[in-house]
Design a protein around this motif. Structure first.
Motif, PDB file in Angstrom:
ATOM      1  N   GLY A   1     120.979  65.352   9.901  1.00  0.00           N
ATOM      2  CA  GLY A   1     119.964  65.906   8.992  1.00  0.00           C
ATOM      3  C   GLY A   1     118.906  66.689   9.744  1.00  0.00           C
ATOM      4  N   MET A   2     117.751  66.861   9.094  1.00  0.00           N
ATOM      5  CA  MET A   2     116.691  67.686   9.686  1.00  0.00           C
ATOM      6  C   MET A   2     116.339  67.171  11.091  1.00  0.00           C
ATOM      7  SD  MET A   2     112.793  68.386   8.390  1.00  0.00           S
ATOM      8  CE  MET A   2     113.056  69.200   6.860  1.00  0.00           C
ATOM      9  N   VAL A   3     116.225  68.113  12.028  1.00  0.00           N
ATOM     10  CA  VAL A   3     115.946  67.736  13.419  1.00  0.00           C
ATOM     11  C   VAL A   3     114.439  67.484  13.553  1.00  0.00           C
ATOM     12  CG1 VAL A   3     116.152  68.445  15.833  1.00  0.00           C
ATOM     13  CG2 VAL A   3     117.907  69.125  14.166  1.00  0.00           C
ATOM     14  N   ILE A   4     114.062  66.220  13.620  1.00  0.00           N
ATOM     15  CA  ILE A   4     112.645  65.879  13.539  1.00  0.00           C
ATOM     16  C   ILE A   4     111.882  66.357  14.782  1.00  0.00           C
ATOM     17  CG2 ILE A   4     110.977  64.000  13.144  1.00  0.00           C
ATOM     18  CD1 ILE A   4     112.852  64.576  10.763  1.00  0.00           C
ATOM     19  N   GLY A   5     112.571  66.351  15.944  1.00  0.00           N
ATOM     20  CA  GLY A   5     111.920  66.866  17.154  1.00  0.00           C
ATOM     21  C   GLY A   5     111.522  68.327  16.963  1.00  0.00           C
ATOM     22  N   GLU A   6     112.397  69.092  16.367  1.00  0.00           N
ATOM     23  CA  GLU A   6     112.083  70.509  16.109  1.00  0.00           C
ATOM     24  C   GLU A   6     110.952  70.622  15.088  1.00  0.00           C
ATOM     25  OE1 GLU A   6     115.390  72.979  14.873  1.00  0.00           O
ATOM     26  OE2 GLU A   6     114.017  74.583  14.309  1.00  0.00           O
ATOM     27  N   LEU A   7     110.993  69.761  14.075  1.00  0.00           N
ATOM     28  CA  LEU A   7     109.924  69.770  13.068  1.00  0.00           C
ATOM     29  C   LEU A   7     108.572  69.529  13.752  1.00  0.00           C
ATOM     30  CD1 LEU A   7     108.839  69.694  10.129  1.00  0.00           C
ATOM     31  CD2 LEU A   7     109.393  67.250  10.102  1.00  0.00           C
ATOM     32  N   GLU A   8     108.541  68.566  14.669  1.00  0.00           N
ATOM     33  CA  GLU A   8     107.271  68.270  15.367  1.00  0.00           C
ATOM     34  C   GLU A   8     106.784  69.492  16.146  1.00  0.00           C
ATOM     35  OE1 GLU A   8     107.382  63.468  16.072  1.00  0.00           O
ATOM     36  OE2 GLU A   8     108.627  64.729  17.355  1.00  0.00           O
ATOM     37  N   ARG A   9     107.731  70.155  16.794  1.00  0.00           N
ATOM     38  CA  ARG A   9     107.338  71.350  17.565  1.00  0.00           C
ATOM     39  C   ARG A   9     106.805  72.440  16.636  1.00  0.00           C
ATOM     40  NH1 ARG A   9     111.725  69.522  20.565  1.00  0.00           N
ATOM     41  NH2 ARG A   9     113.284  70.767  19.504  1.00  0.00           N
ATOM     42  N   VAL A  10     107.452  72.611  15.490  1.00  0.00           N
ATOM     43  CA  VAL A  10     106.998  73.624  14.521  1.00  0.00           C
ATOM     44  C   VAL A  10     105.598  73.272  14.015  1.00  0.00           C
ATOM     45  CG1 VAL A  10     107.411  74.524  12.196  1.00  0.00           C
ATOM     46  CG2 VAL A  10     109.286  74.419  13.827  1.00  0.00           C
ATOM     47  N   LEU A  11     105.401  71.986  13.719  1.00  0.00           N
ATOM     48  CA  LEU A  11     104.085  71.568  13.208  1.00  0.00           C
ATOM     49  C   LEU A  11     103.006  71.781  14.273  1.00  0.00           C
ATOM     50  CD1 LEU A  11     105.060  68.266  11.324  1.00  0.00           C
ATOM     51  CD2 LEU A  11     104.418  70.457  10.306  1.00  0.00           C
ATOM     52  N   ASP A  12     103.347  71.489  15.539  1.00  0.00           N
ATOM     53  CA  ASP A  12     102.380  71.693  16.618  1.00  0.00           C
ATOM     54  C   ASP A  12     102.036  73.176  16.752  1.00  0.00           C
ATOM     55  OD1 ASP A  12     102.316  69.021  17.151  1.00  0.00           O
ATOM     56  OD2 ASP A  12     103.716  69.110  18.851  1.00  0.00           O
ATOM     57  N   ARG A  13     103.082  74.004  16.674  1.00  0.00           N
ATOM     58  CA  ARG A  13     102.837  75.453  16.800  1.00  0.00           C
ATOM     59  C   ARG A  13     101.933  75.931  15.668  1.00  0.00           C
ATOM     60  NH1 ARG A  13     105.011  79.535  14.179  1.00  0.00           N
ATOM     61  NH2 ARG A  13     106.960  78.545  13.531  1.00  0.00           N
ATOM     62  N   LEU A  14     102.245  75.486  14.462  1.00  0.00           N
ATOM     63  CA  LEU A  14     101.431  75.905  13.311  1.00  0.00           C
ATOM     64  C   LEU A  14      99.998  75.399  13.461  1.00  0.00           C
ATOM     65  CD1 LEU A  14     104.009  75.227  10.450  1.00  0.00           C
ATOM     66  CD2 LEU A  14     103.111  77.478  11.107  1.00  0.00           C
ATOM     67  N   ALA A  15      99.859  74.154  13.916  1.00  0.00           N
ATOM     68  CA  ALA A  15      98.506  73.587  14.090  1.00  0.00           C
ATOM     69  C   ALA A  15      97.732  74.433  15.093  1.00  0.00           C
ATOM     70  CB  ALA A  15      98.594  72.135  14.539  1.00  0.00           C
ATOM     71  N   GLY A  16      98.433  74.889  16.144  1.00  0.00           N
ATOM     72  CA  GLY A  16      97.805  75.751  17.154  1.00  0.00           C
ATOM     73  C   GLY A  16      97.298  77.050  16.533  1.00  0.00           C
ATOM     74  N   GLU A  17      97.946  77.485  15.461  1.00  0.00           N
ATOM     75  CA  GLU A  17      97.523  78.715  14.767  1.00  0.00           C
ATOM     76  C   GLU A  17      96.538  78.393  13.641  1.00  0.00           C
ATOM     77  OE1 GLU A  17     101.239  80.212  13.294  1.00  0.00           O
ATOM     78  OE2 GLU A  17     102.077  80.468  15.302  1.00  0.00           O
ATOM     79  N   GLY A  18      96.163  77.110  13.561  1.00  0.00           N
ATOM     80  CA  GLY A  18      95.221  76.698  12.510  1.00  0.00           C
ATOM     81  C   GLY A  18      95.878  76.647  11.136  1.00  0.00           C
ATOM     82  N   ARG A  19      97.212  76.440  11.110  1.00  0.00           N
ATOM     83  CA  ARG A  19      97.906  76.424   9.818  1.00  0.00           C
ATOM     84  C   ARG A  19      98.525  75.050   9.573  1.00  0.00           C
ATOM     85  NH1 ARG A  19     101.696  81.475   9.361  1.00  0.00           N
ATOM     86  NH2 ARG A  19     101.061  81.439   7.199  1.00  0.00           N
ATOM     87  N   ARG A  20      98.561  74.721   8.303  1.00  0.00           N
ATOM     88  CA  ARG A  20      99.060  73.416   7.898  1.00  0.00           C
ATOM     89  C   ARG A  20     100.018  73.643   6.729  1.00  0.00           C
ATOM     90  NH1 ARG A  20      97.024  68.115   7.503  1.00  0.00           N
ATOM     91  NH2 ARG A  20      97.100  67.498   5.334  1.00  0.00           N
ATOM     92  N   PRO A  21     101.262  73.222   6.860  1.00  0.00           N
ATOM     93  CA  PRO A  21     102.193  73.477   5.751  1.00  0.00           C
ATOM     94  C   PRO A  21     101.786  72.722   4.495  1.00  0.00           C
ATOM     95  CG  PRO A  21     103.234  72.155   7.458  1.00  0.00           C
ATOM     96  CD  PRO A  21     101.885  72.511   7.969  1.00  0.00           C
ATOM     97  N   LYS A  22     102.054  73.312   3.355  1.00  0.00           N
ATOM     98  CA  LYS A  22     101.722  72.644   2.098  1.00  0.00           C
ATOM     99  C   LYS A  22     102.677  71.477   1.850  1.00  0.00           C
ATOM    100  CE  LYS A  22      97.975  74.478   0.582  1.00  0.00           C
ATOM    101  NZ  LYS A  22      97.751  75.349  -0.557  1.00  0.00           N
ATOM    102  N   PHE A  23     103.935  71.662   2.207  1.00  0.00           N
ATOM    103  CA  PHE A  23     104.874  70.534   2.107  1.00  0.00           C
ATOM    104  C   PHE A  23     106.131  70.823   2.918  1.00  0.00           C
ATOM    105  CE2 PHE A  23     105.547  73.115  -1.769  1.00  0.00           C
ATOM    106  CZ  PHE A  23     106.913  73.382  -1.707  1.00  0.00           C
ATOM    107  N   ILE A  24     106.872  69.738   3.119  1.00  0.00           N
ATOM    108  CA  ILE A  24     108.158  69.829   3.823  1.00  0.00           C
ATOM    109  C   ILE A  24     109.233  69.535   2.778  1.00  0.00           C
ATOM    110  CG2 ILE A  24     109.586  68.828   5.658  1.00  0.00           C
ATOM    111  CD1 ILE A  24     106.813  67.844   6.876  1.00  0.00           C
ATOM    112  N   TYR A  25     110.067  70.500   2.498  1.00  0.00           N
ATOM    113  CA  TYR A  25     111.095  70.337   1.459  1.00  0.00           C
ATOM    114  C   TYR A  25     112.410  69.918   2.108  1.00  0.00           C
ATOM    115  CZ  TYR A  25     114.617  71.686  -1.991  1.00  0.00           C
ATOM    116  OH  TYR A  25     115.688  71.688  -2.858  1.00  0.00           O
ATOM    117  N   THR A  26     112.987  68.838   1.608  1.00  0.00           N
ATOM    118  CA  THR A  26     114.250  68.374   2.190  1.00  0.00           C
ATOM    119  C   THR A  26     115.198  67.840   1.116  1.00  0.00           C
ATOM    120  OG1 THR A  26     115.265  66.712   3.674  1.00  0.00           O
ATOM    121  CG2 THR A  26     113.113  66.160   2.757  1.00  0.00           C
TER     122      THR A  26
END
Ligand SMILES: Cc1ncc(COP(=O)(O)O)c(C=O)c1O
Length: 471
Positions: free
Chosen positions: A179-204
């Motif tokens: 299923g969804m690769v959680i390690g990659e999700l964490e990296r994506v969330l960190d990158r977005l946080a670095g840009e000051g962005r926060r996803p509205k939701f994670i759809y799965t």
């Protein structure tokens, strides 16, 4: 704006069919384009809907749609329920109902969710016009233009047009055999946080995912729920297929693990009863639900009263689980027919998933084959599939395809896969003759360790759980 030929003074032949233009002319487009809302620029068509017209032709074997086999539902049972409604509650069944849905429908929903170990508060449930409307209402409630939504790569092709129409920026996170690769999700969330962005939701779609057929492991589910809690992020769990398991042990839904604080849950009667009744649901905590109800009032006031009455009658008979068991038996046989045919008819260099449930296999072809082009060739052979690009927002998936096994009997599945296999083989032969290269490049990932590979490499593409042994 007005076309003179439409003027009320034009003579009207009462027997004539209403006037329709054969083509939309450039002038027509010019006339309306200035009126279109900004969001229409990014609206996308649903690949499956586009295909439906072609695949409805009787000579076409369609492995494209996500259709359950409604011919398995006993017509006499349908007739009995509708007759009972007509005799006993016609006026109520033909009336408007509450926006949230009837309490009796919510009882049926609780039964379905209890079968997977969930126990939602009825106040947290809204009955929707299919699961599709539930996705739309979630997006309508949470997404402003430019907001980030995270989805799987690939994701449910029908969710892509929804996220596009609310002008979300959809960021896709890889899926592998677990299923969804959680390690990659964490990296994506960190990158977005670095840009000051926060996803509205994670759809799965964690169980028997549409389109890949993959199921998220128990360990990944735990990690995803923990992550959502730690980072205070919403997860939208879309679970149309959880009860359509043909082998293996059930895995707890995210909603059960989380208890409904950070996980919004989407369900539907489409795959366990009928998509024609257009009944689905959404479970959300009260503050979210309040806004969702407003969104639904604006969209359609209420879900069909008539079909809610039908579901109530049907569940009243007490045999819905047996029907789901029957479906599982039928679809298991079709899944097996598809996997065996893939093994037999797809050439070397192709791989596919072997789902434990749901309605779909996902196949990956050599990277030089474009499945959108291939579809045109397949249609000439009267067979259809969904090109993988429909499951991505960013142009990936070009060599993938989604194959449905629930809608056709085994002999048609075999014939359909054989025809697609032949079309692929022609492409492979053509490639080889052009490049004089007799080695067929397979998909890029390492077949030895699919899960680990994707996790460590950043998991940008789906590494499927089952691949053919070289012949
Ligand atoms: C993952 C997923 N979500 C939602 C839907 C929409 O289903 P419906 O609107 O029929 O409930 C589908 C249909 O195929 C689906 O596969």
């Amino acid at each position: 704006m007005a076309d003179p030929s439409d003027s009320p003074s034009s003579p009207v032949d009462p027997g004539a069919r209403p006037h329709r233009r054969a083509h939309t002319t450039a002038r027509d487009l010019e006339r309306y384009s200035g009126l279109f809302a900004e969001r229409t620029r990014v609206m996308r068509s649903s690949a499956m809907r586009d295909l439906m017209e072609i695949t409805a032709r009787p000579e076409v074997i369609s492995l494209a749609g996500g259709l359950p086999d409604t011919s398995t539902f006993p017509p006499e049972s349908f007739a009995a329920q509708m007759t009972r409604i007509a005799h006993e509650s016609a006026a109520e069944a033909l009336q408007y109902g509450p926006t949230e849905g009837f309490a009796e429908t919510k009882e049926c929903i609780r039964e379905v969710m209890a079968a997977e170990g969930m126990d939602p508060d009825p106040d947290d449930v809204i009955v929707t016009t299919g699961g599709q409307q539930a996705i739309d209402l979630v997006a309508k409630t949470l997404v402003d233009p430019g907001d980030v939504v995270i989805a799987e790569a690939p994701t449910y092709p029908g969710a892509v047009p929804v996220f596009c129409s609310y002008q979300a920026e959809t960021v896709q996170v890889g899926v592998d055999a677990d299923g969804m690769v959680i390690g990659e999700l964490e990296r994506v969330l960190d990158r977005l946080a670095g840009e000051g962005r926060r996803p509205k939701f994670i759809y799965t779609v964690p169980s028997f995912q549409n389109p890949s057929g993959v199921t998220m492991s128990a360990e990944r589910r735990r990690r995803l729920v923990d992550l959502a809690r730690a980072r205070e992020l919403l997860v939208v769990e879309d679970n149309p297929y959880g009860l359509l398991r043909y082998e293996g042990r059930p895995v707890d839904p995210l909603y059960k693990l989380d208890g409904g604080d950070y996980v919004l849950y989407l369900g539907t009667f489409s795959k366990i009863l009928s998509p024609g009744i257009r009944l689905g649901w959404l479970c959300a905590p009260p503050p979210v639900m309040e806004k969702v109800v407003l969104g639904k009032q604006a969209a359609d006031l209420c879900t069909s009263t008539l079909t809610q009455y039908f579901v109530r009658e049907y569940f009243g008979e007490g045999s819905w689980r047996e029907y789901v068991d029957d479906l599982c038996g039928i679809y298991r046989e079709r899944r097996d027919a598809m996997v065996e045919s893939l093994e037999r008819f797809f050439p070397d260099g192709t791989t596919w998933s072997r789902p434990e449930g749901g309605l779909f296999c996902w196949a990956t072809l050599p990277s030089y084959i474009d499945t959108t082009d291939l579809l045109a060739k397949a249609l000439r052979e009267n067979v259809a599939f969904v090109p993988g690009a429909a499951a991505y927002v960013d142009g990936r998936g070009g060599s993938d395809m989604r194959l449905n096994f629930s809608a056709s009997p085994p002999e048609e599945i075999r014939e359909g896969i054989k025809r697609i296999g032949n079309v692929i083989a022609e492409q492979v032969a053509l490639y080889e003759s052009i490049t004089s290269e007799h080695r067929i490049p397979g998909p890029s990932a390492d077949p030895a360790a699919p899960g680990r590979e994707a996790e460590e490499a950043g998991g940008t593409s789906l590494v499927i759980p089952f691949r053919r042994e070289g012949r």
